[in-house]
Design a protein around this motif. Structure first.
Motif, mmCIF file in Angstrom:
data_model
loop_
_atom_site.group_PDB
_atom_site.id
_atom_site.type_symbol
_atom_site.label_atom_id
_atom_site.label_comp_id
_atom_site.label_asym_id
_atom_site.label_seq_id
_atom_site.Cartn_x
_atom_site.Cartn_y
_atom_site.Cartn_z
ATOM 1 N N GLN A 12 0.920 -1.350 0.040
ATOM 2 C CA GLN A 12 -0.230 0.039 0.000
ATOM 3 C C GLN A 12 0.759 1.225 -0.018
ATOM 4 O O GLN A 12 2.031 1.182 0.397
ATOM 5 N N ARG A 13 0.258 2.200 -0.442
ATOM 6 C CA ARG A 13 1.232 3.727 -0.535
ATOM 7 C C ARG A 13 0.607 4.522 0.682
ATOM 8 O O ARG A 13 -0.433 4.568 0.978
ATOM 9 N N THR A 14 1.557 5.243 1.116
ATOM 10 C CA THR A 14 1.252 6.106 1.991
ATOM 11 C C THR A 14 1.905 7.579 1.625
ATOM 12 O O THR A 14 2.979 7.647 1.274
ATOM 13 N N PHE A 15 0.828 8.653 1.757
ATOM 14 C CA PHE A 15 1.133 10.010 1.165
ATOM 15 C C PHE A 15 1.238 10.939 2.362
ATOM 16 O O PHE A 15 0.378 10.893 3.313
ATOM 17 N N TYR A 16 2.240 11.508 2.741
ATOM 18 C CA TYR A 16 2.452 12.474 3.862
ATOM 19 C C TYR A 16 2.410 13.882 3.205
ATOM 20 O O TYR A 16 2.780 14.204 2.128
ATOM 21 N N VAL A 17 1.479 14.711 4.080
ATOM 22 C CA VAL A 17 1.332 16.105 3.954
ATOM 23 C C VAL A 17 1.962 17.261 4.920
ATOM 24 O O VAL A 17 1.236 16.882 5.932
ATOM 25 N N ASP A 18 2.684 18.179 4.744
ATOM 26 C CA ASP A 18 3.026 19.098 5.723
ATOM 27 C C ASP A 18 2.988 20.505 5.114
ATOM 28 O O ASP A 18 3.829 20.599 4.147
ATOM 29 N N SER A 19 2.072 21.026 5.697
ATOM 30 C CA SER A 19 1.880 22.348 4.864
ATOM 31 C C SER A 19 2.960 23.507 5.195
ATOM 32 O O SER A 19 3.242 24.622 4.901
ATOM 33 N N SER A 40 -11.515 4.902 -4.795
ATOM 34 C CA SER A 40 -12.183 4.397 -3.658
ATOM 35 C C SER A 40 -11.019 3.064 -3.211
ATOM 36 O O SER A 40 -10.323 2.812 -3.953
ATOM 37 N N GLY A 41 -11.649 2.722 -1.961
ATOM 38 C CA GLY A 41 -10.660 1.904 -1.581
ATOM 39 C C GLY A 41 -11.776 0.286 -1.992
ATOM 40 O O GLY A 41 -12.328 0.449 -2.857
ATOM 41 N N SER A 42 -11.467 -0.677 -1.036
ATOM 42 C CA SER A 42 -12.283 -1.967 -1.230
ATOM 43 C C SER A 42 -12.418 -2.441 -0.081
ATOM 44 O O SER A 42 -11.982 -1.881 0.882
ATOM 45 N N GLU A 43 -13.001 -3.513 -0.217
ATOM 46 C CA GLU A 43 -13.338 -4.208 1.078
ATOM 47 C C GLU A 43 -12.198 -4.668 1.765
ATOM 48 O O GLU A 43 -11.368 -5.294 1.161
ATOM 49 N N GLN A 72 -4.360 13.401 -6.921
ATOM 50 C CA GLN A 72 -3.991 12.048 -7.047
ATOM 51 C C GLN A 72 -5.421 11.387 -7.017
ATOM 52 O O GLN A 72 -6.413 11.552 -6.440
ATOM 53 N N VAL A 73 -5.189 10.123 -7.873
ATOM 54 C CA VAL A 73 -6.219 9.013 -7.723
ATOM 55 C C VAL A 73 -5.867 8.040 -6.648
ATOM 56 O O VAL A 73 -4.802 7.461 -6.926
ATOM 57 N N PHE A 74 -6.651 7.934 -5.803
ATOM 58 C CA PHE A 74 -6.263 7.004 -4.524
ATOM 59 C C PHE A 74 -6.727 5.372 -4.848
ATOM 60 O O PHE A 74 -7.762 5.197 -5.350
ATOM 61 N N GLU A 75 -5.971 4.578 -4.250
ATOM 62 C CA GLU A 75 -6.372 3.329 -4.534
ATOM 63 C C GLU A 75 -6.349 2.247 -3.133
ATOM 64 O O GLU A 75 -6.341 2.856 -1.893
ATOM 65 N N PRO A 76 -7.155 1.231 -3.154
ATOM 66 C CA PRO A 76 -7.308 0.571 -1.916
ATOM 67 C C PRO A 76 -6.234 0.214 -1.229
ATOM 68 O O PRO A 76 -4.963 -0.078 -1.568
ATOM 69 N N GLY A 77 -6.119 0.528 0.068
ATOM 70 C CA GLY A 77 -5.192 0.434 1.065
ATOM 71 C C GLY A 77 -4.293 1.655 1.419
ATOM 72 O O GLY A 77 -3.461 1.659 2.253
ATOM 73 N N LEU A 132 -17.518 8.051 -3.676
ATOM 74 C CA LEU A 132 -16.348 7.268 -3.428
ATOM 75 C C LEU A 132 -16.943 6.239 -2.297
ATOM 76 O O LEU A 132 -17.911 6.471 -1.657
ATOM 77 N N GLU A 133 -16.442 5.116 -2.243
ATOM 78 C CA GLU A 133 -16.550 4.332 -0.993
ATOM 79 C C GLU A 133 -15.440 3.634 -0.416
ATOM 80 O O GLU A 133 -14.251 3.931 -1.067
ATOM 81 N N TYR A 134 -15.416 3.128 0.721
ATOM 82 C CA TYR A 134 -14.465 2.591 1.627
ATOM 83 C C TYR A 134 -13.236 3.654 1.719
ATOM 84 O O TYR A 134 -12.162 3.472 1.463
ATOM 85 N N TRP A 135 -13.772 4.573 2.648
ATOM 86 C CA TRP A 135 -12.936 5.720 2.907
ATOM 87 C C TRP A 135 -13.116 5.836 4.501
ATOM 88 O O TRP A 135 -14.145 5.905 4.848
ATOM 89 N N GLU A 136 -11.908 6.019 5.188
ATOM 90 C CA GLU A 136 -11.945 6.512 6.525
ATOM 91 C C GLU A 136 -11.314 7.847 6.771
ATOM 92 O O GLU A 136 -10.321 7.977 6.288
ATOM 93 N N LEU A 137 -11.950 8.780 7.459
ATOM 94 C CA LEU A 137 -11.527 10.061 7.814
ATOM 95 C C LEU A 137 -11.314 10.153 9.201
ATOM 96 O O LEU A 137 -12.360 9.803 10.392
ATOM 97 N N ASN A 138 -9.992 10.330 10.101
ATOM 98 C CA ASN A 138 -9.794 10.383 11.387
ATOM 99 C C ASN A 138 -8.872 11.541 11.762
ATOM 100 O O ASN A 138 -8.139 12.054 11.097
ATOM 101 N N ASN A 139 -9.203 12.131 12.862
ATOM 102 C CA ASN A 139 -8.346 13.055 13.595
ATOM 103 C C ASN A 139 -8.014 14.094 12.910
ATOM 104 O O ASN A 139 -6.828 14.761 12.784
ATOM 105 N N LEU A 140 -9.174 14.786 12.128
ATOM 106 C CA LEU A 140 -8.938 16.010 11.468
ATOM 107 C C LEU A 140 -9.861 16.859 12.143
ATOM 108 O O LEU A 140 -10.796 16.957 12.789
#
Length: 225
Positions: free
Chosen positions: A19-26, A76-79, A51-56, A111-119
């Motif tokens: 899986q890919r991890t993208f970091y963002v720092d303003s 979107s993500g996937s199950e 960017q087009v995001f992929e599962p995971g 979109l489906e299979y998305w999780e937003l946390n701690n924003l």
């Protein structure tokens, strides 16, 4: 022998895919970076929106940073492999300021299979505007849209309208339906969020409520907010 070599190559590809991890720092990021590590972090929401995001995939904002604009991701993500948004490092929640530029600060559209946390999310314009929201989750002519989770978010200072018939306004708003394909959310979770100074509503949903188009969303859980 060639067939065995081919199969082995496929297995190796499958095992080494990550899986890919993208970091963002303003503060110290740069949109010309690769985005693949804290030292190579991207800087802006605009870069994320291209960017087009992929599962995971994971999108990590540096703690304590702030951004102005809209987060309108694609893909979107996937199950079992949702796209996850969270923070990294020590400090407060990353803050996304919509500044009233659009009727949303974060838009998850189709979109489906998305999780937003701690924003933390704001959307305060110079003056109140009916229909202004912090977060919009929207699906139309999509069928079943799975697994949208919003957890431990702060949504504040969204100056919509206090008059319902004008269009009001919301901290978090979801809307689903369809002219051709009946559409609903399956597994929609809004949990442990803090919502304040949002006119007119905190959390609002709008779906297939007409009895002649009855297609209710399933497993909608709103708790601990």
């Amino acid at each position: 022998m060639k067939m065995y070599t081919f199969v082995l190559a496929l297995l190796l590809c499958a095992c080494t895919s990550t899986q890919r991890t993208f970091y963002v720092d303003s503060i110290t990021g740069d949109d010309t970076n690769k985005g693949s590590s804290p030292t190579e972090a991207w800087k802006s929401l605009d870069k994320l929106n291209k960017q087009v995001f992929e599962p995971g995939d994971k999108i990590l904002f540096k703690s304590g940073t702030e951004y102005v604009g809209q987060f309108e991701p694609k893909g979107s993500g996937s199950e079992g492999k949702p796209v996850m948004v969270d923070k990294y490092g020590d400090g407060g929640k990353p803050i996304l300021h919509g500044d009233g530029q659009k009727q949303h600060t974060i838009l998850l559209e189709g979109l489906e299979y998305w999780e937003l946390n701690n924003l933390e999310v704001t959307n305060k314009g110079e003056k109140p505007d009916p229909g202004r929201n912090g977060i919009i989750i929207y699906a139309w002519d999509k069928g079943d849209v799975h697994h949208i989770h919003l957890k431990n978010l702060t949504v504040r200072d969204v100056n919509g309208s206090c008059i319902k018939n004008e269009g009001a306004g919301n901290g978090i708003y979801w809307h689903n339906g369809g002219d051709e394909v009946p559409t609903r959310f399956v597994d929609l979770l809004i949990e442990n969020c803090h919502i304040y100074r949002c006119q007119r509503n905190g959390i609002t949903g709008n779906g297939n409520s007409d009895r002649d188009k009855w297609f209710p969303s399933l497993n909608v859980v709103i708790r601990g907010n």
